[in-house]
Design a protein around this motif. Structure first.
Motif, PDB file in Angstrom:
ATOM      1  N   ASP A 289      44.117  41.496  47.201  1.00 43.80           N
ATOM      2  CA  ASP A 289      44.049  40.117  46.930  1.00 43.80           C
ATOM      3  C   ASP A 289      43.599  40.578  44.871  1.00 43.80           C
ATOM      4  N   SER A 290      44.578  40.405  44.542  1.00 45.89           N
ATOM      5  CA  SER A 290      44.831  40.157  42.708  1.00 45.89           C
ATOM      6  C   SER A 290      44.717  39.206  42.248  1.00 45.89           C
ATOM      7  N   CYS A 291      43.756  39.088  41.016  1.00 42.38           N
ATOM      8  CA  CYS A 291      44.435  37.881  39.856  1.00 42.38           C
ATOM      9  C   CYS A 291      43.659  37.896  38.881  1.00 42.38           C
ATOM     10  N   MET A 292      45.033  37.096  38.013  1.00 39.16           N
ATOM     11  CA  MET A 292      44.646  37.564  36.344  1.00 39.16           C
ATOM     12  C   MET A 292      44.010  36.783  35.797  1.00 39.16           C
ATOM     13  N   ILE A 293      42.667  37.065  35.392  1.00 40.58           N
ATOM     14  CA  ILE A 293      42.119  35.961  35.043  1.00 40.58           C
ATOM     15  C   ILE A 293      42.202  35.694  33.673  1.00 40.58           C
ATOM     16  N   ASN A 294      42.561  36.313  33.053  1.00 35.64           N
ATOM     17  CA  ASN A 294      42.935  35.841  31.809  1.00 35.64           C
ATOM     18  C   ASN A 294      44.276  36.921  31.684  1.00 35.64           C
ATOM     19  N   ASP A 295      44.161  37.112  30.204  1.00 33.75           N
ATOM     20  CA  ASP A 295      45.578  37.766  29.422  1.00 33.75           C
ATOM     21  C   ASP A 295      44.927  39.689  29.606  1.00 33.75           C
ATOM     22  N   ARG A 296      43.842  39.981  29.787  1.00 30.37           N
ATOM     23  CA  ARG A 296      43.518  41.269  29.522  1.00 30.37           C
ATOM     24  C   ARG A 296      42.242  41.747  30.664  1.00 30.37           C
ATOM     25  N   THR A 297      42.062  40.556  31.667  1.00 33.58           N
ATOM     26  CA  THR A 297      41.299  41.538  32.484  1.00 33.58           C
ATOM     27  C   THR A 297      42.021  40.678  34.413  1.00 33.58           C
ATOM     28  N   LEU A 298      41.989  41.720  35.401  1.00 34.33           N
ATOM     29  CA  LEU A 298      42.717  42.066  36.436  1.00 34.33           C
ATOM     30  C   LEU A 298      41.661  42.313  37.274  1.00 34.33           C
ATOM     31  N   ILE A 299      41.279  41.215  38.216  1.00 28.24           N
ATOM     32  CA  ILE A 299      40.547  41.492  39.637  1.00 28.24           C
ATOM     33  C   ILE A 299      41.076  41.423  40.313  1.00 28.24           C
ATOM     34  N   ILE A 300      40.764  43.171  41.538  1.00 28.94           N
ATOM     35  CA  ILE A 300      40.864  43.657  42.522  1.00 28.94           C
ATOM     36  C   ILE A 300      40.122  43.006  43.380  1.00 28.94           C
ATOM     37  N   THR A 301      40.537  42.377  44.225  1.00 28.37           N
ATOM     38  CA  THR A 301      39.561  42.124  46.255  1.00 28.37           C
ATOM     39  C   THR A 301      40.137  42.900  47.094  1.00 28.37           C
ATOM     40  N   ARG A 302      38.986  43.974  47.233  1.00 31.64           N
ATOM     41  CA  ARG A 302      39.640  45.051  49.002  1.00 31.64           C
ATOM     42  C   ARG A 302      38.558  44.119  50.191  1.00 31.64           C
ATOM     43  N   ASP A 303      39.150  44.082  50.870  1.00 33.84           N
ATOM     44  CA  ASP A 303      38.200  43.805  52.632  1.00 33.84           C
ATOM     45  C   ASP A 303      38.867  45.053  53.146  1.00 33.84           C
TER      46      ASP A 303
END
Length: 103
Positions: free
Chosen positions: A20-34
């Protein structure tokens, strides 16, 4: 983006069970892997080598992530990449910091 993360994950360990991934703001992308740990990693953790495994995985994955196609996919420069794991939950977190847009 998910295909590139899956490709890097497969090269380093195995395909994640979920991603899963989500743009937290215009400069930060967080990706979660299970579900990314392989048997030997689980055994190293059980044997008390969690910190050594984390350091080794961090070097390997950061090298692979920095060599990935993120900049072409995101159409911007990557400033930095951070990786961490929750071994008990078999989860990994990747944070990609993008260069600020010049106006």
């Amino acid at each position: 983006m998910h295909n590139e993360i899956a490709r890097v994950s497969k090269h380093a360990e195995k395909l994640p069970a979920s991603l899963d991934s989500c743009m937290i703001n215009d400069r930060t992308l967080i990706i979660t892997r299970d579900g990314i740990l392989v048997r030997i990693e689980k055994e190293l953790i059980r044997s008390g080598f969690e910190e050594e495994l984390k350091l080794t995985k961090r070097h390997l994955e950061k090298r692979l992530l920095h060599a990935s196609k993120f900049e072409a996919i995101l159409q911007t420069n990557v400033a930095d990449i951070f990786v961490d794991w929750d071994f008990k939950l078999d989860k990994s977190y990747i944070i990609i910091i993008l260069q600020p847009n010049k106006h």
